[in-house]
Design a protein around this motif. Structure first.
Motif, mmCIF file in Angstrom:
data_model
loop_
_atom_site.group_PDB
_atom_site.id
_atom_site.type_symbol
_atom_site.label_atom_id
_atom_site.label_comp_id
_atom_site.label_asym_id
_atom_site.label_seq_id
_atom_site.Cartn_x
_atom_site.Cartn_y
_atom_site.Cartn_z
ATOM 1 N N ASP A 200 33.409 41.474 56.957
ATOM 2 C CA ASP A 200 32.760 40.912 55.796
ATOM 3 C C ASP A 200 33.144 41.682 54.432
ATOM 4 O OD1 ASP A 200 31.019 39.480 57.531
ATOM 5 O OD2 ASP A 200 29.703 41.141 57.780
ATOM 6 N N ALA A 201 32.899 40.937 53.291
ATOM 7 C CA ALA A 201 33.317 41.525 52.089
ATOM 8 C C ALA A 201 32.814 42.885 52.001
ATOM 9 C CB ALA A 201 33.085 40.543 51.088
ATOM 10 N N PRO A 202 33.316 44.026 51.710
ATOM 11 C CA PRO A 202 32.817 45.286 51.287
ATOM 12 C C PRO A 202 32.123 45.335 49.940
ATOM 13 C CG PRO A 202 35.226 45.392 50.541
ATOM 14 C CD PRO A 202 34.786 44.139 51.222
ATOM 15 N N VAL A 203 31.181 46.060 49.880
ATOM 16 C CA VAL A 203 30.343 46.218 48.606
ATOM 17 C C VAL A 203 31.072 47.282 47.663
ATOM 18 C CG1 VAL A 203 28.150 46.753 47.447
ATOM 19 C CG2 VAL A 203 28.485 45.703 49.769
ATOM 20 N N PRO A 204 32.134 46.677 46.698
ATOM 21 C CA PRO A 204 32.440 47.515 45.613
ATOM 22 C C PRO A 204 31.916 48.789 45.075
ATOM 23 C CG PRO A 204 32.668 45.174 45.165
ATOM 24 C CD PRO A 204 31.910 45.340 46.050
ATOM 25 N N ASP A 205 32.439 49.916 44.968
ATOM 26 C CA ASP A 205 31.684 51.014 44.409
ATOM 27 C C ASP A 205 31.538 50.740 42.778
ATOM 28 O OD1 ASP A 205 31.274 53.621 43.028
ATOM 29 O OD2 ASP A 205 31.723 54.282 45.157
ATOM 30 N N ALA A 280 38.683 51.597 44.940
ATOM 31 C CA ALA A 280 39.909 51.743 43.836
ATOM 32 C C ALA A 280 39.800 51.048 42.914
ATOM 33 C CB ALA A 280 41.218 51.390 44.715
ATOM 34 N N LYS A 281 40.222 51.471 41.888
ATOM 35 C CA LYS A 281 40.464 50.522 40.371
ATOM 36 C C LYS A 281 41.672 49.725 40.363
ATOM 37 C CE LYS A 281 39.041 50.671 35.943
ATOM 38 N NZ LYS A 281 37.871 50.023 35.680
ATOM 39 N N LEU A 282 42.589 50.260 41.081
ATOM 40 C CA LEU A 282 43.935 49.386 41.445
ATOM 41 C C LEU A 282 44.563 49.741 42.713
ATOM 42 C CD1 LEU A 282 45.285 47.573 38.882
ATOM 43 C CD2 LEU A 282 47.041 49.569 39.058
ATOM 44 N N SER A 283 45.216 48.393 43.029
ATOM 45 C CA SER A 283 45.914 48.281 44.368
ATOM 46 C C SER A 283 47.382 48.179 43.919
ATOM 47 C CB SER A 283 45.480 47.250 45.337
ATOM 48 O OG SER A 283 46.538 47.170 46.481
ATOM 49 N N VAL A 284 48.307 48.851 44.485
ATOM 50 C CA VAL A 284 49.798 48.467 44.267
ATOM 51 C C VAL A 284 50.139 48.477 45.892
ATOM 52 C CG1 VAL A 284 51.871 49.830 43.796
ATOM 53 C CG2 VAL A 284 49.878 50.093 42.609
ATOM 54 N N SER A 285 50.734 47.354 45.773
ATOM 55 C CA SER A 285 51.374 46.859 47.231
ATOM 56 C C SER A 285 52.370 45.799 47.213
ATOM 57 C CB SER A 285 50.003 46.392 48.119
ATOM 58 O OG SER A 285 49.738 45.157 47.541
ATOM 59 N N LEU A 296 41.941 40.437 48.420
ATOM 60 C CA LEU A 296 40.616 39.359 47.751
ATOM 61 C C LEU A 296 39.386 39.689 48.273
ATOM 62 C CD1 LEU A 296 42.829 36.001 48.844
ATOM 63 C CD2 LEU A 296 42.188 36.899 46.551
ATOM 64 N N ARG A 297 39.201 40.187 49.436
ATOM 65 C CA ARG A 297 38.060 40.907 50.208
ATOM 66 C C ARG A 297 37.408 41.932 49.313
ATOM 67 N NH1 ARG A 297 34.475 37.586 52.942
ATOM 68 N NH2 ARG A 297 35.214 37.106 55.099
ATOM 69 N N ALA A 298 38.327 43.026 48.915
ATOM 70 C CA ALA A 298 37.872 44.094 48.109
ATOM 71 C C ALA A 298 37.425 43.877 46.692
ATOM 72 C CB ALA A 298 38.849 45.103 48.261
ATOM 73 N N GLY A 299 38.115 42.813 46.359
ATOM 74 C CA GLY A 299 37.943 42.369 44.802
ATOM 75 C C GLY A 299 38.495 43.456 43.924
ATOM 76 N N VAL A 300 39.545 44.097 44.379
ATOM 77 C CA VAL A 300 40.421 45.022 43.669
ATOM 78 C C VAL A 300 41.551 44.230 42.665
ATOM 79 C CG1 VAL A 300 41.990 45.807 45.570
ATOM 80 C CG2 VAL A 300 41.419 47.410 43.598
ATOM 81 N N ARG A 301 42.089 44.818 41.524
ATOM 82 C CA ARG A 301 42.997 44.260 40.823
ATOM 83 C C ARG A 301 44.388 44.705 41.325
ATOM 84 N NH1 ARG A 301 43.413 41.107 36.709
ATOM 85 N NH2 ARG A 301 45.402 41.022 35.369
ATOM 86 N N VAL A 352 40.591 43.781 31.686
ATOM 87 C CA VAL A 352 39.459 43.401 32.244
ATOM 88 C C VAL A 352 39.459 42.770 33.825
ATOM 89 C CG1 VAL A 352 37.238 42.176 32.044
ATOM 90 C CG2 VAL A 352 38.397 43.195 29.927
ATOM 91 N N SER A 353 38.574 43.342 34.605
ATOM 92 C CA SER A 353 38.800 42.862 36.039
ATOM 93 C C SER A 353 38.410 41.228 35.862
ATOM 94 C CB SER A 353 38.043 43.368 37.043
ATOM 95 O OG SER A 353 38.564 44.802 37.028
ATOM 96 N N SER A 354 39.380 40.360 36.596
ATOM 97 C CA SER A 354 39.270 38.870 36.896
ATOM 98 C C SER A 354 38.253 38.772 38.233
ATOM 99 C CB SER A 354 40.346 38.137 37.225
ATOM 100 O OG SER A 354 41.264 38.562 35.824
ATOM 101 N N GLU A 355 37.351 37.926 38.055
ATOM 102 C CA GLU A 355 36.838 37.601 39.274
ATOM 103 C C GLU A 355 37.271 37.173 40.302
ATOM 104 O OE1 GLU A 355 32.645 34.883 40.495
ATOM 105 O OE2 GLU A 355 33.187 35.159 38.305
ATOM 106 N N ALA A 356 37.251 37.713 41.451
ATOM 107 C CA ALA A 356 38.089 37.014 42.586
ATOM 108 C C ALA A 356 37.707 35.807 42.761
ATOM 109 C CB ALA A 356 37.598 37.664 43.946
ATOM 110 N N PRO A 357 38.892 34.908 42.974
ATOM 111 C CA PRO A 357 38.624 33.388 43.243
ATOM 112 C C PRO A 357 37.738 32.864 44.492
ATOM 113 C CG PRO A 357 40.755 33.909 43.885
ATOM 114 C CD PRO A 357 40.400 35.148 43.132
#
Length: 643
Positions: A200-205, A280-285, A296-301, A352-357
């Motif tokens: 399930d999608a995590p609840v972002p901090d 996290a504020k940002l993901s590098v991968s 996509l699940r975590a909603g991280v940029r 600014v964070s974009s809403e996950a599609p």
């Protein structure tokens, strides 16, 4: 009904293929099916496989992207003996499990180097009586061969041996056509499942902070790890957590850890990776399948550095799709440097964070649902249909100068449902006009909203409430000879006004009586109530049964209403289509009435869907398109030729 399912997968570089196959296996097991997972890649410790029988073939792997050179666990080239052992164990497992469903992961789209063992497995399946359902499981994006003849070979095998292709993606992000030359022959086999994700999608901090760096399971991410450590020195005001995949040697991990600044931790990949991302504020991968699902699940940029060694295009294409919807920054692998990575990270942090599609991420459960919906005994499972009778009839019509058109009506529409979405997708894919006979008193606003963007789809008036007023023992009818004509006329007129108020310009004033039955006494009243056309089921007797009223009927229904309620034998439907063409050629039917195909999307099973798709593909290959419904009913004399 519980089914026996066998999934065969071989991962060669990273573990993504096995991870996805294991997720499918767990979903089948959770649904109560007997599932066996056969892995031919390196031995990897998988998370719980409760309820799943696991079989490990003698492992093979590759180094780098040379997928033609197979190695054993020690790194030595494999020999024919090992290949024979693998094939024999694979076939032994097949006979021991006697599957109802066989799923080959990636093959025949890929794993050409292992074609002998995969091919032997599929061939053995097809020799069984009855044969199991044979499916292919693929990710959202593939790498197509550069040689057209290779593509042709793959398509030929799919058409000959496979019942469906489970595409584990969402076409709104990456349709298979974006990476593979999908044609009208294999398109009917495709079943989009959504992205495979079990969590399930995590609840972002609320207080997101820090940067998480991750790579795939192989050592191919080492350049990314090294660049991240140096980039961390350039951005000291953020914490960095660098997670190293299991395929990286421990000596390399120790070297990375020793060179990291104090605010950057280096550790092995963790089972709580998703939770870390959600904070996290940002993901590098990189841009591997599973990594993107996590993002996509975590909603991280994300900042993405897609793996592109060896002319690999999969990750770059996926990354570009995410960038196109405003979700990702990309650094091409060949220009990766600490400075460029630091610049991209600063840009990502500032944006600014974009809403996950709104993408489908329930691919494991949806895959099970799709497979469960396939009738194992359905005639549509035959790999080929004989269209020759219809082709000959169409050719006779052309030779005689007889105009033949085809149109499509689907009945009982009330709301936007998954079945309706599948129907609309099929029409859109083949640029087909379609008439939806909608029930006025049951209209849901979701149907109205959904039709607004479909240029080739229009609604017709399907009775009033689809109620049956026929006495017990008689054929069902809402507007038959069982009620006063004047009362039915008023009801039909009110139904038109109700539908018009809801659907506006998407409604055509065409009356479609439920069960295709109408009192002859009611017909003259329809123009007085605002109707311009009538549609039932059979060859019409005359274009105008009454003044100012056009009639265009349907003639072919693929559903076995009085038997299985599944698909009528395809040969019978093809023969009926051919007969309808010949009647127009011979003059026993009105040659100017297009031939109507009637469907009922709400009750379609997989056999019916499969036939509809194959019929559309056949028509497209023959240069025939279903007519635009608005033009058909407004200008019938001008466009009755549909070829």
């Amino acid at each position: 009904m519980s089914m026996r399912v066998l999934i065969a997968v071989t991962h060669l570089l990273g573990a993504g293929h096995l991870t996805r196959a294991a997720a499918l296996a767990r979903a089948f097991a959770k649904a109560g099916h007997a599932i066996t997972l056969v892995s031919g890649g390196s031995r990897i410790q998988l998370i719980a496989l409760d309820g799943v029988s696991f079989v490990q073939l003698p492992p093979v792997k590759t180094v780098g992207t040379d997928f033609r050179a197979l190695l054993d666990e020690s790194g030595a080239p494999i020999d024919e003996k090992r290949l024979t052992e693998r094939r024999d164990l694979l076939l032994k497992t097949f006979h021991a499990t006697r599957p109802d469903i066989l799923i080959t992961e990636l093959f025949p789209f890929g794993r050409r180097v292992l074609a002998n063992e995969f091919g032997a497995l599929v061939d053995e399946a097809r020799r069984q009586s009855p044969p199991p359902l044979v499916l292919c499981s693929i990710r959202d994006i593939l790498v197509a061969p550069t040689k057209p003849e290779r593509v042709a070979e793959i398509h030929a095998r799919l058409i000959r041996d496979y019942d469906a292709v489970l595409v584990h993606g969402d076409p709104r992000l990456a349709p298979l056509e974006a990476s593979w030359p999908v044609d009208d022959e294999i398109r009917p086999l495709l079943r989009y499942t959504g992205y495979v994700d079990e969590n399930d999608a995590p609840v972002p901090d609320d207080a997101r902070n820090g940067i998480v760096v991750s790579g795939g399971s192989s050592a191919a991410s080492l350049p990314l790890y090294r660049a991240s450590i140096e980039a961390a020195r350039l951005i000291p005001d953020r914490s960095w957590r660098i997670l190293i995949g299991p395929g990286v040697a421990e000596t390399d991990v120790q070297s990375l850890r020793a060179g990291a600044p104090p605010h950057a931790s280096v550790e092995r990949a963790r089972p709580d990776f998703r939770a870390l991302l959600s904070k996290a504020k940002l993901s590098v991968s990189q841009a591997g399948y599973n990594t993107v699902v996590d993002i996509l699940r975590a909603g991280v940029r994300p900042v993405l550095v897609p793996f592109e060694a060896g002319h690999e295009t999969e990750q770059r294409l996926r990354a570009e799709r995410l960038k196109a919807i405003g979700l990702a920054e990309i650094i091409p692998e060949d220009i990766l440097s600490p400075g460029r990575l630091a610049e991209a990270v600063r840009g990502g942090l500032a944006r600014v964070s974009s809403e996950a599609p709104d993408l489908s991420l329930d691919g494991a459960r949806q895959s099970v649902a799709i497979v469960e919906g396939i009738d194992l005994a359905a005639p549509a499972r035959q790999r080929t249909f004989d269209w020759s009778q219809l082709s000959q009839a169409i050719n006779r019509a052309k030779d005689r100068g007889c105009p033949i058109g085809f149109w499509w009506r689907d009945d009982d529409a009330v709301a936007h449902t998954p079945a309706l979405e599948r129907l609309l997708g099929l029409a859109r894919r083949y640029d087909a006009g379609m008439a939806l006979a909608a029930i006025p008193q049951a209209l849901n606003p979701s149907l109205v909203q959904r039709l607004e963007t479909e240029g080739n789809v229009f609604a017709l008036v399907h009775g009033a409430s689809h109620a049956n007023y026929a006495p017990k023992g008689e054929k069902k009818a809402e507007f038959g000879d069982h009620r006063p004509v004047e009362a039915m006329a008023d009801e039909a007129g009110q139904a038109l006004q109700t539908a018009k108020a809801a659907l506006g310009d998407k409604l055509l004033p065409v009356f479609v009586p439920p069960w295709n039955r109408i009192s002859t006494g009611l017909v003259p009243f329809l123009p007085r109530k605002g109707y311009q056309a009538l549609s039932t089921f059979k060859d019409r007797d005359t274009p105008h049964p009454t003044k100012n009223l056009l009639q265009i009927n349907t003639h072919i229904d693929p559903i076995d209403w009085h038997g299985s309620r599944s698909l009528v034998e395809p040969e019978r439907t093809v023969a009926r289509l051919a007969e309808a063409v010949d009647r127009r050629v011979e003059g026993t039917a009105d040659r100017n009435e297009p031939i109507g195909v009637l469907t009922h999307h709400l009750i379609h099973d997989d056999a019916i869907w499969s036939f509809c798709e194959r019929l559309m593909a056949y028509f497209a290959a023959s240069g025939i398109h279903f007519l635009r419904i608005d033009e058909l009913f407004r200008n019938p004399d001008r466009i009755t030729v549909g070829t």
